[in-house]
Design a protein around this motif. Structure first.
Motif, PDB file in Angstrom:
ATOM      1  N   THR A 134     -69.224 -45.720  -6.489  1.00 32.97           N
ATOM      2  CA  THR A 134     -70.536 -45.529  -5.879  1.00 32.97           C
ATOM      3  C   THR A 134     -71.161 -46.841  -5.437  1.00 32.97           C
ATOM      4  O   THR A 134     -71.763 -46.936  -4.368  1.00 32.97           O
ATOM      5  CB  THR A 134     -71.476 -44.818  -6.878  1.00 32.97           C
ATOM      6  OG1 THR A 134     -70.871 -43.597  -7.298  1.00 32.97           O
ATOM      7  CG2 THR A 134     -72.817 -44.499  -6.223  1.00 32.97           C
ATOM      8  N   PHE A 135     -71.025 -47.876  -6.284  1.00 34.51           N
ATOM      9  CA  PHE A 135     -71.716 -49.138  -6.014  1.00 34.51           C
ATOM     10  C   PHE A 135     -70.773 -50.303  -5.749  1.00 34.51           C
ATOM     11  O   PHE A 135     -71.215 -51.446  -5.627  1.00 34.51           O
ATOM     12  CB  PHE A 135     -72.621 -49.497  -7.201  1.00 34.51           C
ATOM     13  CG  PHE A 135     -73.637 -48.443  -7.520  1.00 34.51           C
ATOM     14  CD1 PHE A 135     -74.580 -48.049  -6.589  1.00 34.51           C
ATOM     15  CD2 PHE A 135     -73.649 -47.831  -8.764  1.00 34.51           C
ATOM     16  CE1 PHE A 135     -75.521 -47.074  -6.893  1.00 34.51           C
ATOM     17  CE2 PHE A 135     -74.588 -46.850  -9.077  1.00 34.51           C
ATOM     18  CZ  PHE A 135     -75.521 -46.478  -8.134  1.00 34.51           C
ATOM     19  N   ASN A 136     -69.465 -50.025  -5.699  1.00 31.56           N
ATOM     20  CA  ASN A 136     -68.465 -51.066  -5.456  1.00 31.56           C
ATOM     21  C   ASN A 136     -68.472 -52.151  -6.527  1.00 31.56           C
ATOM     22  O   ASN A 136     -68.225 -53.326  -6.249  1.00 31.56           O
ATOM     23  CB  ASN A 136     -68.666 -51.694  -4.067  1.00 31.56           C
ATOM     24  CG  ASN A 136     -68.435 -50.701  -2.948  1.00 31.56           C
ATOM     25  OD1 ASN A 136     -67.494 -49.903  -2.992  1.00 31.56           O
ATOM     26  ND2 ASN A 136     -69.316 -50.713  -1.952  1.00 31.56           N
ATOM     27  N   PHE A 137     -68.782 -51.765  -7.774  1.00 29.86           N
ATOM     28  CA  PHE A 137     -68.723 -52.716  -8.871  1.00 29.86           C
ATOM     29  C   PHE A 137     -67.268 -52.990  -9.236  1.00 29.86           C
ATOM     30  O   PHE A 137     -66.384 -52.179  -9.002  1.00 29.86           O
ATOM     31  CB  PHE A 137     -69.414 -52.147 -10.118  1.00 29.86           C
ATOM     32  CG  PHE A 137     -70.916 -52.103 -10.039  1.00 29.86           C
ATOM     33  CD1 PHE A 137     -71.608 -52.663  -8.977  1.00 29.86           C
ATOM     34  CD2 PHE A 137     -71.650 -51.492 -11.054  1.00 29.86           C
ATOM     35  CE1 PHE A 137     -72.987 -52.619  -8.913  1.00 29.86           C
ATOM     36  CE2 PHE A 137     -73.031 -51.430 -11.005  1.00 29.86           C
ATOM     37  CZ  PHE A 137     -73.706 -51.994  -9.925  1.00 29.86           C
ATOM     38  N   ASP A 138     -67.045 -54.157  -9.823  1.00 31.62           N
ATOM     39  CA  ASP A 138     -65.757 -54.431 -10.444  1.00 31.62           C
ATOM     40  C   ASP A 138     -65.562 -53.459 -11.608  1.00 31.62           C
ATOM     41  O   ASP A 138     -66.520 -53.145 -12.331  1.00 31.62           O
ATOM     42  CB  ASP A 138     -65.732 -55.876 -10.953  1.00 31.62           C
ATOM     43  CG  ASP A 138     -64.480 -56.184 -11.756  1.00 31.62           C
ATOM     44  OD1 ASP A 138     -63.418 -56.332 -11.153  1.00 31.62           O
ATOM     45  OD2 ASP A 138     -64.597 -56.254 -13.004  1.00 31.62           O
ATOM     46  N   TYR A 139     -64.330 -52.957 -11.819  1.00 30.87           N
ATOM     47  CA  TYR A 139     -64.086 -51.923 -12.820  1.00 30.87           C
ATOM     48  C   TYR A 139     -64.556 -52.343 -14.206  1.00 30.87           C
ATOM     49  O   TYR A 139     -65.263 -51.598 -14.888  1.00 30.87           O
ATOM     50  CB  TYR A 139     -62.589 -51.570 -12.872  1.00 30.87           C
ATOM     51  CG  TYR A 139     -62.253 -50.626 -14.010  1.00 30.87           C
ATOM     52  CD1 TYR A 139     -62.469 -49.258 -13.886  1.00 30.87           C
ATOM     53  CD2 TYR A 139     -61.745 -51.117 -15.223  1.00 30.87           C
ATOM     54  CE1 TYR A 139     -62.179 -48.393 -14.935  1.00 30.87           C
ATOM     55  CE2 TYR A 139     -61.457 -50.262 -16.271  1.00 30.87           C
ATOM     56  CZ  TYR A 139     -61.679 -48.900 -16.123  1.00 30.87           C
ATOM     57  OH  TYR A 139     -61.405 -48.063 -17.165  1.00 30.87           O
ATOM     58  N   GLN A 140     -64.162 -53.551 -14.648  1.00 35.62           N
ATOM     59  CA  GLN A 140     -64.526 -53.967 -16.001  1.00 35.62           C
ATOM     60  C   GLN A 140     -66.038 -54.124 -16.160  1.00 35.62           C
ATOM     61  O   GLN A 140     -66.609 -53.769 -17.200  1.00 35.62           O
ATOM     62  CB  GLN A 140     -63.827 -55.281 -16.367  1.00 35.62           C
ATOM     63  CG  GLN A 140     -62.406 -55.111 -16.886  1.00 35.62           C
ATOM     64  CD  GLN A 140     -61.402 -54.850 -15.783  1.00 35.62           C
ATOM     65  OE1 GLN A 140     -61.632 -55.227 -14.636  1.00 35.62           O
ATOM     66  NE2 GLN A 140     -60.283 -54.223 -16.121  1.00 35.62           N
ATOM     67  N   ASN A 141     -66.715 -54.646 -15.118  1.00 36.37           N
ATOM     68  CA  ASN A 141     -68.178 -54.756 -15.188  1.00 36.37           C
ATOM     69  C   ASN A 141     -68.825 -53.373 -15.251  1.00 36.37           C
ATOM     70  O   ASN A 141     -69.791 -53.151 -15.995  1.00 36.37           O
ATOM     71  CB  ASN A 141     -68.707 -55.513 -13.970  1.00 36.37           C
ATOM     72  CG  ASN A 141     -68.347 -56.987 -14.001  1.00 36.37           C
ATOM     73  OD1 ASN A 141     -68.105 -57.543 -15.079  1.00 36.37           O
ATOM     74  ND2 ASN A 141     -68.296 -57.621 -12.841  1.00 36.37           N
ATOM     75  N   ALA A 142     -68.292 -52.438 -14.465  1.00 32.25           N
ATOM     76  CA  ALA A 142     -68.817 -51.069 -14.474  1.00 32.25           C
ATOM     77  C   ALA A 142     -68.617 -50.426 -15.843  1.00 32.25           C
ATOM     78  O   ALA A 142     -69.492 -49.703 -16.341  1.00 32.25           O
ATOM     79  CB  ALA A 142     -68.115 -50.235 -13.398  1.00 32.25           C
ATOM     80  N   LEU A 143     -67.474 -50.709 -16.467  1.00 34.46           N
ATOM     81  CA  LEU A 143     -67.189 -50.171 -17.794  1.00 34.46           C
ATOM     82  C   LEU A 143     -68.210 -50.674 -18.811  1.00 34.46           C
ATOM     83  O   LEU A 143     -68.745 -49.900 -19.621  1.00 34.46           O
ATOM     84  CB  LEU A 143     -65.778 -50.580 -18.218  1.00 34.46           C
ATOM     85  CG  LEU A 143     -65.304 -50.145 -19.603  1.00 34.46           C
ATOM     86  CD1 LEU A 143     -65.164 -48.635 -19.669  1.00 34.46           C
ATOM     87  CD2 LEU A 143     -63.969 -50.820 -19.947  1.00 34.46           C
ATOM     88  N   TYR A 188     -79.198 -45.966  -5.671  1.00 38.20           N
ATOM     89  CA  TYR A 188     -79.628 -46.953  -6.661  1.00 38.20           C
ATOM     90  C   TYR A 188     -80.925 -46.517  -7.326  1.00 38.20           C
ATOM     91  O   TYR A 188     -81.052 -46.518  -8.552  1.00 38.20           O
ATOM     92  CB  TYR A 188     -79.848 -48.315  -5.995  1.00 38.20           C
ATOM     93  CG  TYR A 188     -78.660 -49.235  -6.044  1.00 38.20           C
ATOM     94  CD1 TYR A 188     -78.152 -49.691  -7.251  1.00 38.20           C
ATOM     95  CD2 TYR A 188     -78.054 -49.667  -4.875  1.00 38.20           C
ATOM     96  CE1 TYR A 188     -77.057 -50.545  -7.291  1.00 38.20           C
ATOM     97  CE2 TYR A 188     -76.963 -50.517  -4.902  1.00 38.20           C
ATOM     98  CZ  TYR A 188     -76.474 -50.960  -6.118  1.00 38.20           C
ATOM     99  OH  TYR A 188     -75.400 -51.800  -6.152  1.00 38.20           O
ATOM    100  N   VAL A 189     -81.914 -46.152  -6.523  1.00 41.04           N
ATOM    101  CA  VAL A 189     -83.228 -45.772  -7.051  1.00 41.04           C
ATOM    102  C   VAL A 189     -83.106 -44.552  -7.962  1.00 41.04           C
ATOM    103  O   VAL A 189     -83.693 -44.502  -9.053  1.00 41.04           O
ATOM    104  CB  VAL A 189     -84.219 -45.490  -5.886  1.00 41.04           C
ATOM    105  CG1 VAL A 189     -85.523 -44.903  -6.428  1.00 41.04           C
ATOM    106  CG2 VAL A 189     -84.509 -46.771  -5.116  1.00 41.04           C
ATOM    107  N   THR A 190     -82.337 -43.549  -7.531  1.00 42.73           N
ATOM    108  CA  THR A 190     -82.172 -42.333  -8.324  1.00 42.73           C
ATOM    109  C   THR A 190     -81.520 -42.634  -9.661  1.00 42.73           C
ATOM    110  O   THR A 190     -81.955 -42.151 -10.708  1.00 42.73           O
ATOM    111  CB  THR A 190     -81.317 -41.312  -7.555  1.00 42.73           C
ATOM    112  OG1 THR A 190     -81.887 -41.091  -6.271  1.00 42.73           O
ATOM    113  CG2 THR A 190     -81.246 -39.996  -8.299  1.00 42.73           C
TER     114      THR A 190
END
Length: 506
Positions: free
Chosen positions: A156-165, A7-9
């Motif tokens: 990497t962060f287990n985000f929902d696909y649409q949110n990550a998009l 996250y920090v990187t």
């Protein structure tokens, strides 16, 4: 700990990108600044930016994944050879002459504008057709990059696909919107350096851990001889064997090797790469840029990516469900969390460095080749810059809509768009730069034949499975240019005289 370090990187990396966007915003005053950075790129930035915008996420995801699934078999080795040769010839023969010719041709700042000015085309047909092909192919190319970015954030962060998009798209659009070409080129410089370090360090360190190249290839041969044979195919089938899924699949065949090598032809027609040649500060900078680009931007990263995939075969105990995760998995298991986070940011760098370039070239097509040409010929430079920025937003929204389905295929879209640009513009650019007798009708026919061939061939599963659509598209486009230029009238006195002046300048 690993997740926190990552996250920090990532956050630090994104802060750097946005800072560059804000700084270059203050340096962008004209449309030429926004689209070509005022033709003021130095050799290092031009070299790294060209290759960063070229390779995208497939260099750290697709190619290592192919090498993990098949070693030197299938297409991974031959596509690396083809790309290395194509990039070398592009820098050697196209870069300098295109830089000179675009300035001679009324200081052309986009590829469609160059083709129009090169042939003194009063009908604007060349420009419209070229810009239309750019928009069509780049929408899918951009969408593929956004899909890759979304899957990186998702994994990497287990985000929902649409949110990550949405998150990935916003980040890229912000710094492209603000700084235009300068922002894209300078961030590409940092991103290419990051990709270079990530691949080379991971490949060398992984090989060292195994015991050197001899031991690596010995262990690969024990798993399956086809993994170290560039002329044999390897099938990756977890259903056949969950512990040893690498299965020899016979000879690749001549058509398979030609299809893989043909990726190198695509370089001659990629608008986002050619734009870097047009933006180099001086033709005298090209030689230095070429050396930097080929060694540090092409050869070492390409073969580093192949090694990463093959090191993964030996070092990762449990075969991966998705071979394209090999770089991410290898990095996480090899390095401490902070170094791993830094190297994983390289994946994001690879994806973003191509998407931003695609957005910018598509924006320039809408702004310079449609808006300024047909709607507002007397628009101020400030107005055109803002139209360019709005175009970036519009194109990004359409690309997000295309990418919204998380089952979208990244590699198929990239392969298709690469072939489309290569066949549509590759022969047209080469003949425009090197054949004095090329005519406007010849180039127009070549673009149409090349682009349409890719559409027809690519949508036919039987044809596409036999031979990569780049091959017939490039060949037929070349034939069309020769025929229509030879029998469709002469170039014109002004066109030939300008060609002679460029040759003399070279």
């Amino acid at each position: 700990m690993v997740e926190n370090a990552t996250y920090v990187t990532f956050i630090l990396y994104l802060v750097v990108l946005l800072t560059v966007g804000i700084i270059t915003y203050r340096m962008t005053n004209t449309l030429s600044d926004y689209i070509l950075g005022g033709r003021n790129l130095n050799s290092w930035v031009a070299a790294f930016s060209a290759q960063a915008s070229d390779f995208s996420g497939w260099l750290l995801i697709g190619l290592p994944g192919a090498a993990y699934a098949a070693g030197f078999g299938q297409w991974s080795l031959w596509i690396a050879v083809g790309l290395a040769i194509g990039a070398m010839f592009n820098w050697q023969y196209v870069a300098k002459r295109l830089r000179v010719y675009t300035q001679f041709s009324q200081d052309s700042i986009t590829l469609p504008e160059f083709l129009e000015n090169r042939y003194h085309d009063k009908s604007s047909l060349l420009r419209v057709i070229a810009a239309a092909f750019i928009l069509i192919f780049f929408l899918f190319y951009t969408a593929s990059g956004l899909v890759a970015g979304a899957k990186l954030f998702e994994g990497t962060f287990n985000f929902d696909y649409q949110n990550a998009l949405i998150i990935g798209a916003i980040i890229i659009v912000v710094y492209t919107f603000l700084g235009g070409f300068l922002a894209v080129s300078w961030t590409d410089f940092f991103q290419a350096a990051l990709m270079f370090i990530a691949l080379v360090v991971t490949a060398v360190y992984g090989t060292y851990q195994i015991g050197g190249f001899g031991e690596l290839f010995s262990q690969l041969a024990d798993i399956s001889p086809s993994l170290v044979d560039g002329f044999s195919g390897t099938a990756y089938d977890l259903e056949e064997s969950s512990s040893m899924p690498w299965i020899s699949a016979g000879a690749i065949g001549f058509a398979g090797i030609i299809s893989a090598l043909a990726w190198g032809l695509g370089y001659f027609g990629q608008p986002h790469i050619l734009a870097r040649f047009m933006a180099i500060r001086s033709k005298n900078e090209v030689r230095k840029s070429r050396l930097i680009a080929i060694t540090m931007g092409v050869v070492l990263p390409l073969y580093g990516a192949l090694l990463v995939g093959m090191v993964g075969i030996v070092n990762i105990d449990q075969p991966l469900d998705d071979p394209e995760q090999v770089f991410i998995v290898l990095v996480q298991m090899t390095y401490n969390p902070w170094i791993a986070g830094f190297l994983l940011a390289a994946v994001l760098a690879a994806i973003m460095s191509t998407v931003d370039s695609q957005l910018l070239v598509s924006s320039s097509a809408l702004t310079e080749d449609f808006y300024a040409r047909f709607f507002r010929r007397k628009a101020s430079q400030k107005e055109l810059v803002w139209v360019g920025r709005i175009a970036v937003l519009v194109i990004a929204l359409v690309a997000v809509a295309i990418a919204w389905n998380e089952d979208s295929s990244v590699l198929e879209l990239v392969s298709y768009a690469w072939a489309g640009f290569g066949a549509t513009f590759g022969p047209a650019i080469l003949f425009s730069l090197f054949w004095r007798k090329t005519t406007r009708n010849g180039v127009l026919a070549g673009m149409l034949v090349g682009g349409i061939t890719v559409f027809v061939w690519g949508f036919n599963d039987t044809l596409a499975g036999f031979l990569y659509e780049m091959v017939p598209g490039f060949i037929l486009s070349t034939i069309a240019i020769i025929i229509f230029s030879s029998f469709g009238g002469k170039p014109g006195k002004e066109v030939e005289e300008e060609y002679d002046r460029v040759v003399k300048e070279m």
